[in-house]
Scaffold this motif. Structure first.
Motif, mmCIF file in Angstrom:
data_model
loop_
_atom_site.group_PDB
_atom_site.id
_atom_site.type_symbol
_atom_site.label_atom_id
_atom_site.label_comp_id
_atom_site.label_asym_id
_atom_site.label_seq_id
_atom_site.Cartn_x
_atom_site.Cartn_y
_atom_site.Cartn_z
ATOM 1 N N ARG A 63 3.487 -0.440 26.166
ATOM 2 C CA ARG A 63 4.093 -1.111 25.238
ATOM 3 C C ARG A 63 4.434 0.014 24.118
ATOM 4 O O ARG A 63 4.267 1.129 24.454
ATOM 5 C CB ARG A 63 3.340 -2.117 24.339
ATOM 6 C CG ARG A 63 2.902 -3.510 25.264
ATOM 7 C CD ARG A 63 2.420 -4.440 24.365
ATOM 8 N NE ARG A 63 2.409 -5.695 25.130
ATOM 9 C CZ ARG A 63 3.130 -6.632 25.281
ATOM 10 N NH1 ARG A 63 4.379 -6.454 24.350
ATOM 11 N NH2 ARG A 63 2.953 -7.900 25.973
ATOM 12 N N ARG A 64 5.376 -0.393 23.203
ATOM 13 C CA ARG A 64 5.943 0.693 22.388
ATOM 14 C C ARG A 64 5.162 1.542 21.608
ATOM 15 O O ARG A 64 5.160 2.753 21.575
ATOM 16 C CB ARG A 64 6.983 -0.200 21.285
ATOM 17 C CG ARG A 64 7.872 0.968 20.587
ATOM 18 C CD ARG A 64 8.493 0.028 19.563
ATOM 19 N NE ARG A 64 9.313 0.815 18.516
ATOM 20 C CZ ARG A 64 10.829 0.841 18.717
ATOM 21 N NH1 ARG A 64 11.439 0.152 19.669
ATOM 22 N NH2 ARG A 64 11.506 1.631 17.879
ATOM 23 N N GLU A 65 3.845 0.856 21.258
ATOM 24 C CA GLU A 65 2.699 1.762 20.473
ATOM 25 C C GLU A 65 1.986 2.486 21.213
ATOM 26 O O GLU A 65 1.142 3.325 20.737
ATOM 27 C CB GLU A 65 1.863 0.577 19.681
ATOM 28 C CG GLU A 65 0.844 -0.088 20.609
ATOM 29 C CD GLU A 65 1.608 -1.513 20.873
ATOM 30 O OE1 GLU A 65 0.929 -2.567 21.134
ATOM 31 O OE2 GLU A 65 2.794 -1.575 20.909
ATOM 32 N N HIS A 66 1.987 2.315 22.869
ATOM 33 C CA HIS A 66 1.184 3.075 23.561
ATOM 34 C C HIS A 66 1.969 4.542 23.800
ATOM 35 O O HIS A 66 2.917 4.813 23.464
ATOM 36 C CB HIS A 66 1.253 2.304 25.056
ATOM 37 C CG HIS A 66 0.634 1.242 25.104
ATOM 38 N ND1 HIS A 66 0.681 0.223 25.954
ATOM 39 C CD2 HIS A 66 -0.387 0.578 24.178
ATOM 40 C CE1 HIS A 66 -0.168 -0.851 25.756
ATOM 41 N NE2 HIS A 66 -0.829 -0.580 24.611
ATOM 42 N N SER A 67 0.859 5.379 24.078
ATOM 43 C CA SER A 67 1.227 6.609 24.685
ATOM 44 C C SER A 67 1.316 6.926 26.040
ATOM 45 O O SER A 67 0.079 6.801 26.558
ATOM 46 C CB SER A 67 0.401 7.893 23.817
ATOM 47 O OG SER A 67 0.728 7.934 22.498
ATOM 48 N N VAL A 68 2.397 6.934 26.473
ATOM 49 C CA VAL A 68 2.274 6.875 28.207
ATOM 50 C C VAL A 68 2.992 8.064 28.833
ATOM 51 O O VAL A 68 4.272 8.753 28.286
ATOM 52 C CB VAL A 68 2.960 5.769 28.498
ATOM 53 C CG1 VAL A 68 3.061 5.672 30.046
ATOM 54 C CG2 VAL A 68 2.308 4.207 27.917
ATOM 55 N N VAL A 69 2.513 8.702 29.869
ATOM 56 C CA VAL A 69 3.221 9.782 30.758
ATOM 57 C C VAL A 69 3.899 8.758 31.849
ATOM 58 O O VAL A 69 3.275 8.240 32.685
ATOM 59 C CB VAL A 69 2.036 10.615 31.459
ATOM 60 C CG1 VAL A 69 3.014 11.527 32.244
ATOM 61 C CG2 VAL A 69 1.374 11.318 30.179
ATOM 62 N N MET A 70 5.403 9.035 31.643
ATOM 63 C CA MET A 70 5.963 8.115 32.485
ATOM 64 C C MET A 70 6.406 8.772 33.710
ATOM 65 O O MET A 70 5.716 10.112 33.877
ATOM 66 C CB MET A 70 7.271 7.833 31.965
ATOM 67 C CG MET A 70 7.205 6.699 30.963
ATOM 68 S SD MET A 70 8.793 5.991 30.531
ATOM 69 C CE MET A 70 9.738 7.243 29.826
ATOM 70 N N GLY A 71 6.947 8.352 34.862
ATOM 71 C CA GLY A 71 7.453 8.991 36.189
ATOM 72 C C GLY A 71 6.526 8.487 37.254
ATOM 73 O O GLY A 71 5.556 8.687 37.494
ATOM 74 N N HIS A 72 7.406 7.648 38.090
ATOM 75 C CA HIS A 72 6.968 6.975 39.169
ATOM 76 C C HIS A 72 7.700 7.308 40.459
ATOM 77 O O HIS A 72 7.284 6.791 41.509
ATOM 78 C CB HIS A 72 6.983 5.423 38.968
ATOM 79 C CG HIS A 72 8.389 4.983 38.906
ATOM 80 N ND1 HIS A 72 9.155 4.850 37.624
ATOM 81 C CD2 HIS A 72 9.356 4.539 39.678
ATOM 82 C CE1 HIS A 72 10.117 4.250 37.623
ATOM 83 N NE2 HIS A 72 10.444 4.219 38.777
ATOM 84 N N GLU A 73 8.582 8.461 40.297
ATOM 85 C CA GLU A 73 9.256 8.838 41.506
ATOM 86 C C GLU A 73 8.817 10.288 41.645
ATOM 87 O O GLU A 73 9.343 11.370 41.042
ATOM 88 C CB GLU A 73 10.673 9.046 41.482
ATOM 89 C CG GLU A 73 11.219 7.590 40.979
ATOM 90 C CD GLU A 73 12.954 7.677 40.489
ATOM 91 O OE1 GLU A 73 13.495 6.679 40.509
ATOM 92 O OE2 GLU A 73 13.443 8.745 40.758
#
Length: 382
Positions: A63-73
Motif C-alpha cells: 500500500r501507499r504508506e508501506h516502504s517496499v523494495v520492489m522488483g520481481h524480475e
C-alpha cells in the motif's frame, strides 16, 4: 546492503540490513533486475491494486504508506541457504526464480509486499522450490528477462492462435514488445504492431513485427490486409450464412448439414484476428472492441489500475471473445528461460539501458515518458 524503496510514491536509495534466509529460503546476490511496467503503475496506484488483491484473497499487497523494495524480475547468484533447504545448487550458481516467497506459512508476492522485499537491492530472498538454474553461459541481462517474457508467452498461448491467424499488438512497451517476440517465435506470420512512440515502433520492427503503425496517422485494422475470413460489417457477417446455404443447396450429392459440420471441425469459415491489449489505460479496451473485426479474440495483458468501461452490446454483435492474462505458470517460466538460452527469442532487443541503484528514480521517469523500453538494474554499478 543498498536498496531502493518506494514510500508514498517516492523512490529512495537506502541502507538496510542484508536479509537472512528463513526456512526453505535462499539468499541471492542480485545480478540484474528489470523495471516492470506494473512497478510504474503500482508506485502511484498501490492502494487500488491492494484493494483488488484483498478481494481475491491476498491481503498483503503493498500500500501507499508501506516502504517496499520492489522488483520481481531478477536473476542472481546463490549466496547461502536457510534451514530446511535441500541445497540443490552450489553457492555461486546463477538462478532465476518465480517471484513468490513463503514466509511463516503464507505465500507473498516478491517485490510487491513488505514481507517479501524484491530485487531493487544488492541481495534478495527467494524460495528454494521456486528456483530455476540458468543455463550455462547465459548473460544475466537476458536471464533477467525470463519473467516478462513468460508473461508474454502465457498471453500468446491464451490467444489460441494458429500460424496463419493475423495478430494485432496494441502498445509496444516492454510487454507489447515481448508479445511480438513470442508471436514470431510461435511462427505467427502476420503481426501488426501499433504505438504512438517512434522509438517503440522501431523496436517493434526489430522484434519482428511485419507491419508497424502510428495510430495517430494510420489504423492497425486497415493494415490487416485483404485476408480471407475477416468480416468487418454486420451485413457481411449475417449474409455469409445465406451465401453458404445457397452454394451448398446447389450441390445435391452431399447434405449441406454434413458439409458445414466438417467445415467447422476443420476451422473453415470467418475468423477474426487475435488482438493483444498491452497499454493498460482506460478506454483502450473500448477502442479495440469498437474497431476490431468480427469474431476477434481480445487478450488483455496491459494492467489498467483504474475502473474502465466498454460496450458489451458492441462485443456481442461482433461475437468477440475477451480473455484476461495475468502472469504464467511454472511450465511457462521454465520454457521461456530455455527459449531465451537457445536463442529462439532475441530478447536483447528489449533492453535499452542498464543502470545502477542510484539511477532508478530517473529511470522510472524515463520509462513513464516513453523514452526507454526495458531498463535493467545492475546493483554493482552503484
Amino acid at each position: 546492503m543498498r536498496a531502493v524503496t518506494v514510500h508514498d510514491t517516492v523512490l529512495s536509495v537506502v541502507e538496510m540490513p542484508t536479509p537472512a534466509p528463513g526456512r526453505g529460503q535462499v539468499l541471492l546476490k542480485v545480478l540484474r533486475t528489470g523495471i516492470c511496467g506494473s512497478d510504474l503503475h503500482v508506485r502511484v496506484e498501490a492502494d487500488g491494486s491492494a484493494d483488488i488483491a484483498a478481494e481475491v484473497g491476498y491481503p498483503h499487497f503493498m500500500r501507499r504508506e508501506h516502504s517496499v523494495v520492489m522488483g520481481h524480475e531478477f536473476t542472481g547468484e546463490i549466496v547461502s541457504y536457510g534451514p530446511g533447504c535441500r541445497a540443490r545448487w552450489r553457492a555461486g550458481s546463477q538462478v532465476v526464480t518465480l517471484p513468490l516467497l513463503r514466509v511463516d506459512g503464507e505465500v507473498h508476492m516478491t517485490g510487491l509486499s513488505e514481507a517479501a522485499p524484491g530485487g531493487y537491492a544488492e541481495y534478495v530472498l527467494a524460495d528454494e522450490d521456486a528456483l530455476l538454474p540458468v543455463p550455462h553461459g547465459l548473460d544475466p541481462d537476458l536471464a533477467a528477462l525470463t519473467e516478462p517474457l513468460a508473461v508474454a508467452r502465457h498471453a500468446v498461448r491464451m490467444g489460441g492462435l494458429r500460424r496463419r491467424d493475423p495478430a494485432v499488438v496494441i502498445g509496444c512497451g516492454p510487454i507489447g514488445l515481448a508479445v511480438i517476440l513470442m508471436l514470431k517465435a510461435a511462427g505467427v506470420r502476420h503481426v501488426v504492431a501499433s504505438d504512438y512512440s517512434p522509438g517503440r515502433r522501431e523496436l517493434a520492427r526489430q522484434c519482428g513485427a511485419d507491419v508497424v503503425v502510428d495510430p495517430a496517422t494510420d489504423s492497425p485494422w486497415k493494415r490487416l490486409g485483404d485476408r480471407p475470413g475477416l468480416v468487418t460489417s454486420a451485413p457481411e457477417y449475417y449474409g455469409a450464412g445465406l451465401e453458404a446455404l445457397h452454394a451448398l443447396r446447389a450441390v445435391r450429392l452431399v447434405p449441406w448439414r454434413r458439409v458445414l459440420r466438417v467445415a467447422k471441425r476443420l476451422g473453415a469459415g470467418p475468423r477474426g484476428p487475435v488482438v493483444f491489449e498491452c497499454v493498460g489505460l482506460p478506454g483502450v479496451i473500448e477502442e479495440i472492441v469498437s474497431a476490431t473485426p468480427f469474431l476477434s479474440t481480445i487478450v488483455v495483458v496491459g494492467v489498467c489500475m483504474r475502473p474502465d468501461t466498454f460496450r458489451p452490446t458492441m462485443a456481442i454483435n461482433k461475437e468477440l471473445q475477451m480473455r484476461f492474462s495475468f502472469c504464467y505458470d511454472p511450465a511457462d517460466f521454465d520454457e521461456t528461460l530455455h527459449m531465451i538460452a537457445r536463442g529462439r527469442v532475441d530478447a536483447r532487443r528489449l533492453i535499452t539501458k542498464v543502470v545502477g541503484l542510484d539511477d532508478v528514480p530517473a529511470a522510472f521517469e524515463d520509462l513513464a515518458a516513453g523514452r526507454e523500453a526495458k531498463v535493467l538494474i545492475d546493483p554493482s554499478l552503484g
